[in-house]
Scaffold this active site. Structure first.
Site, PDB file in Angstrom:
ATOM      1  N   ASP A  57     -22.043 -10.198   0.734  1.00  0.00           N
ATOM      2  CA  ASP A  57     -23.041  -9.944  -0.361  1.00  0.00           C
ATOM      3  C   ASP A  57     -23.632  -8.617  -0.456  1.00  0.00           C
ATOM      4  O   ASP A  57     -23.806  -8.052   0.889  1.00  0.00           O
ATOM      5  CB  ASP A  57     -24.069 -11.022  -0.193  1.00  0.00           C
ATOM      6  CG  ASP A  57     -24.472 -11.286  -1.754  1.00  0.00           C
ATOM      7  OD1 ASP A  57     -24.582 -10.609  -2.556  1.00  0.00           O
ATOM      8  OD2 ASP A  57     -25.347 -12.341  -1.780  1.00  0.00           O
ATOM      9  N   GLY A  81     -19.368  -8.044  -9.468  1.00  0.00           N
ATOM     10  CA  GLY A  81     -18.521  -7.545 -10.594  1.00  0.00           C
ATOM     11  C   GLY A  81     -18.636  -5.905 -10.795  1.00  0.00           C
ATOM     12  O   GLY A  81     -18.067  -5.370 -11.331  1.00  0.00           O
ATOM     13  N   ASP A  99     -25.582 -14.373 -10.517  1.00  0.00           N
ATOM     14  CA  ASP A  99     -25.546 -15.969  -9.847  1.00  0.00           C
ATOM     15  C   ASP A  99     -25.501 -16.929 -11.123  1.00  0.00           C
ATOM     16  O   ASP A  99     -26.215 -16.623 -12.111  1.00  0.00           O
ATOM     17  CB  ASP A  99     -26.667 -15.815  -9.195  1.00  0.00           C
ATOM     18  CG  ASP A  99     -26.617 -15.172  -7.714  1.00  0.00           C
ATOM     19  OD1 ASP A  99     -26.005 -14.272  -7.608  1.00  0.00           O
ATOM     20  OD2 ASP A  99     -27.591 -15.494  -6.911  1.00  0.00           O
TER      21      ASP A  99
HETATM   22  C1  GLA Z   1     -26.800 -13.608  -3.683  1.00  0.00           C
HETATM   23  C2  GLA Z   1     -25.796 -14.438  -3.866  1.00  0.00           C
HETATM   24  C3  GLA Z   1     -25.729 -15.912  -3.836  1.00  0.00           C
HETATM   25  C4  GLA Z   1     -26.281 -16.369  -2.511  1.00  0.00           C
HETATM   26  C5  GLA Z   1     -27.616 -15.453  -2.216  1.00  0.00           C
HETATM   27  C6  GLA Z   1     -27.996 -15.644  -0.743  1.00  0.00           C
HETATM   28  O1  GLA Z   1     -27.945 -14.084  -4.889  1.00  0.00           O
HETATM   29  O2  GLA Z   1     -24.979 -14.027  -5.315  1.00  0.00           O
HETATM   30  O3  GLA Z   1     -24.723 -16.541  -4.237  1.00  0.00           O
HETATM   31  O4  GLA Z   1     -25.216 -15.905  -1.677  1.00  0.00           O
HETATM   32  O5  GLA Z   1     -27.465 -13.971  -2.543  1.00  0.00           O
HETATM   33  O6  GLA Z   1     -29.156 -15.016  -0.526  1.00  0.00           O
END
Ligand code: GLA
Length: 699
Positions: free
Chosen positions: A428, A490, A511
């Site tokens: 991430d 993206g 998200d």
């Molecule tokens: C981001 C990601 C989520 C999750 C959180 C964890 O928001 O997009 O899918 O993994 O971090 O903190």
């Protein structure tokens, strides 16, 4: 002093009564903003959707409504308001993200009264001033400006009404659909054996092999595997059954539970026949094992802890999830990965003692938090069930949840994941900035305080690619196959370069959350990435939002029953990674029926790996088409409207179909009457926000 009364009217309606007689200012943020519907996050009073001070183009505002496209707030003015004013724009918290683009629209009694035009991150606020004389119903909308809703953090700052007389403002969001009781379409799997799941499996030479034959049917069941090409040694139940040709590797089949383990040394394609036999019969299926450079030849299927547990995840909860995947029978439909998301590491600012502790040991090895006392034991536990294990990190020093990230420790972390036995990494973007590259190799007192790591978002492709390429190299050096899932929402059109950095899948969006706005706002905006999907590389529109979810605070999904059918159908058409997001220990029959329909899942797992695209939009109808390996095509007919659609759809020739087509309803697993592509009609009764999912095969 004015007297103010807040009333809750049902689930999504609240009223604001103002006992005043002369012209007054009513601040939008003094109304109950909760009923507003939006594509991400929760409606915010006097702060942005990301919970920062409202800031547009460098200017901070004390009051207002922070939201996220696509957003709707309805205010019933009762006819007495005179004027609405606001300063609107994208909140600076998106840090000039080029994906942020919104349009603010004010509607009065169904007519557009004002629109901002497209606004982007960093733009100065626009002044909105609207005359409300005679207007009863006001709607404040934020649209995604046509490019999807990623990073569309929108502020109605300093938003207020001028009113003349006593009145009641009733606030609501998008009109809610009438509730529909859950109805199950998926027929129960037969008691006779059936081998489900993908027809192909990728492995790298020498990597530990683990594949569990997914088969439904009465137990006990006896599995067998036969080679139809030379060069593999297959051992079943520890008795060698066939050796043909030069040695290429050894696979060991457990005949009771269908687990195949071992390894293959020589690159090549190995066609085997899988067999499952029980008291009622035998099923067999040709299966292609491809030993080469590529894994994830079909989209990964499994579970991830984030959408249900978020920061409350623990080793015990993950083990229970693995147990539930077995107990529910989902393993028999191809569901494989059990993925731990954020919060398995220690956290730099949590008050929770279970998240406090050293980030790394004296040698720099990452230290899991006390909720995860035995990472290797956890991975072993998952493997013993015939499943695979996944983990999460970030290229910055901290993850999105402020836990230890991998910056400048990528090799060491990848080696640790492999040593523990993990098979999947979600990586991430959070807290990484290109400027910190200058500190690589010199951060001896790592981890530095969070405050030391400030910088800007990437401005070039090279900057975006860099941290992902570094972790790719680290993973590729490990002696096991680790699916690499890029999570950077993206940015920089990741679908165009994710393959270059070894990505097996990549998030195409921010998200997801469990609302129609969010799911449909993401799912129906994937066309631009679609041409880049192929075996080994998948576009990821984020995890599934059916069942009991809640990011640490469980509730049943807020999607309606038909919206859930739309969600699963669309994700399968999109060849999306399928990661269940709910608490699997709390499955109900309906949720399970959404996840164990083998004919629907077969679309997602189709070996051709072509992602569906939208081939027709006509009013509320959207038609998606997906080419399949056997030459047939799947069509999804989606109704985006709020009332049922009843169509006699013709002709199929417009989508390139010819001759007589055999039509299969995939959810019901039933054949429909054949249709002549040129003249025939396909009857379509599609529920509001619902779908019909068909497979068409030329006769
Ligand atoms: C981001 C990601 C989520 C999750 C959180 C964890 O928001 O997009 O899918 O993994 O971090 O903190």
């Amino acid at each position: 002093m004015k007297s103010r009364l807040f009333l809750g009217l049902g689930l999504s309606l609240a009223a604001f009564n103002i006992g005043i007689a002369s012209a007054e200012t009513v601040w939008l943020d003094d109304l109950n903003l909760k009923p507003a519907t939006q594509g991400w996050g929760e409606p915010q009073k006097n702060q942005s959707v990301g919970e920062h001070p409202l800031t547009i183009g460098g200017k901070v505002f004390e009051r207002g409504f922070g939201t996220h496209a696509e957003s709707t707030l309805r205010v019933n003015l009762g006819g007495g308001a005179q004027k609405f004013t606001a300063s609107v724009g994208v909140d600076d918290e998106v840090d000039k993200n080029p994906a942020s683009s919104v349009e603010f629209i004010v509607l009065g009694d169904g007519k557009t009264l004002w629109s901002s035009g497209v606004m982007r991150a960093g733009n100065a606020a626009k002044e909105c001033a609207v005359d409300l004389s005679g207007v009863t119903n006001l709607v404040l909308k934020v649209g995604d400006a046509g490019d999807g809703m990623e990073w569309d953090h929108a502020d109605w700052a300093d938003a207020k009404f001028e009113t003349a007389s006593a009145k009641s403002f009733a606030v609501s969001g998008e009109a809610a659909l009438a509730p529909v009781a859950p109805y199950i379409l998926t027929p129960p799997a037969p008691a006779t054996p059936r081998i489900n799941g993908a027809n192909v499996f990728g492995v790298r030479p020498g990597s530990p092999f683990l594949f569990t034959i997914p088969a439904t049917g009465e137990r006990p069941m006896e599995f067998s595997l036969e080679q139809t090409v030379v060069r593999l040694v297959v051992i079943t139940n520890h008795h060698q059954v066939s050796i043909r040709g030069p040695f290429a590797g050894i696979l060991d089949l457990n005949t009771t539970n269908g687990q195949i383990t071992g390894d293959i040394h020589t690159k090549g394609e190995y066609i085997v026949t899988l067999r499952a036999k029980n008291a009622l019969g035998t099923a067999e299926k040709k299966f292609r094992i491809v030993c080469g450079d590529q894994i994830a030849l079909t989209p990964p299927m499994g579970w991830n802890s984030w959408n249900c547990f978020a920061g409350e995840v623990s080793q015990e909860r993950v083990k229970s999830a693995a147990d539930a995947l077995i107990k529910s029978g989902l393993i028999n439909h191809g569901w494989t990965y059990i993925n731990v998301d954020d919060y398995w590491q220690n956290n730099h600012d949590s008050k929770d003692p279970t998240l406090q502790g050293p980030f790394r040991d004296a040698q720099g090895n990452i230290v899991p938090n006390s909720r995860f006392p035995d990472m290797k034991g956890l991975a072993d536990y998952i493997h013993n069930l015939g499943l695979k294990a996944g983990l999460y990190s970030s290229p910055g020093p901290w993850t999105c949840g402020n836990c230890t990230g991998s910056f400048d420790r990528e090799r060491q972390d990848a080696a640790k994941y492999a040593q523990w036995g993990f098979d999947y990494l979600k990586y991430d973007w959070c807290s990484y900035t290109p400027t910190m590259e200058a500190q690589r190799g010199i951060s001896t007192n790592y981890p530095l305080a969070a405050a030391s790591w400030s910088g800007s978002n990437p401005s070039s492709h090279a900057e975006l690619i860099k941290p992902y390429a570094i972790m790719h190299e680290a993973l590729a050096a490990q002696p096991r196959d680790i699916v690499y899932s890029l999570c950077q929402y993206g940015m920089g059109d990741v679908w165009g370069w994710g393959d270059q950095v070894g990505g097996n899948c990549w998030r195409t969006t921010g998200d997801i959350t469990d609302t129609w706005k969010s799911m449909s706002g993401i799912g129906f905006k994937q066309d631009k990435a679609a041409p880049f999907a192929k075996p080994g590389n998948w576009n990821d529109p984020d995890m599934l939002i059916v069942g009991q979810l809640g990011w640490g605070n469980l509730h049943p999904t807020r999607l309606t029953v038909d919206e859930q059918y739309t969600h699963i159908s669309l994700w399968c058409l999109l060849s999306a990674p399928l990661l269940i997001g709910c608490d699997m220990t709390k499955f109900d029959d309906f949720t399970l029926s959404l996840l164990d329909n083998d004919e629907v899942l077969a679309l997602d797992q189709d070996a051709l790996g072509k992602e569906a695209t939208c081939v027709l939009t006509d009013g509320d109808l959207k038609v998606y088409a997906k080419e399949l390996a056997d030459g047939s095509r799947a069509l999804g007919f989606f109704n985006l409207g709020t009332v049922s659609l009843d169509l006699k759809f013709k002709p199929l020739a417009q989508f390139g179909f010819t001759g007589t087509q055999h039509v299969r309803d995939l959810w019901r697993q039933q054949d429909l009457p054949d249709v002549d592509a040129a003249t025939g009609t396909l009857p379509l009764t599609i529920p509001a926000h619902g779908v019909l999912l068909y497979k068409l095969t030329a006769k």
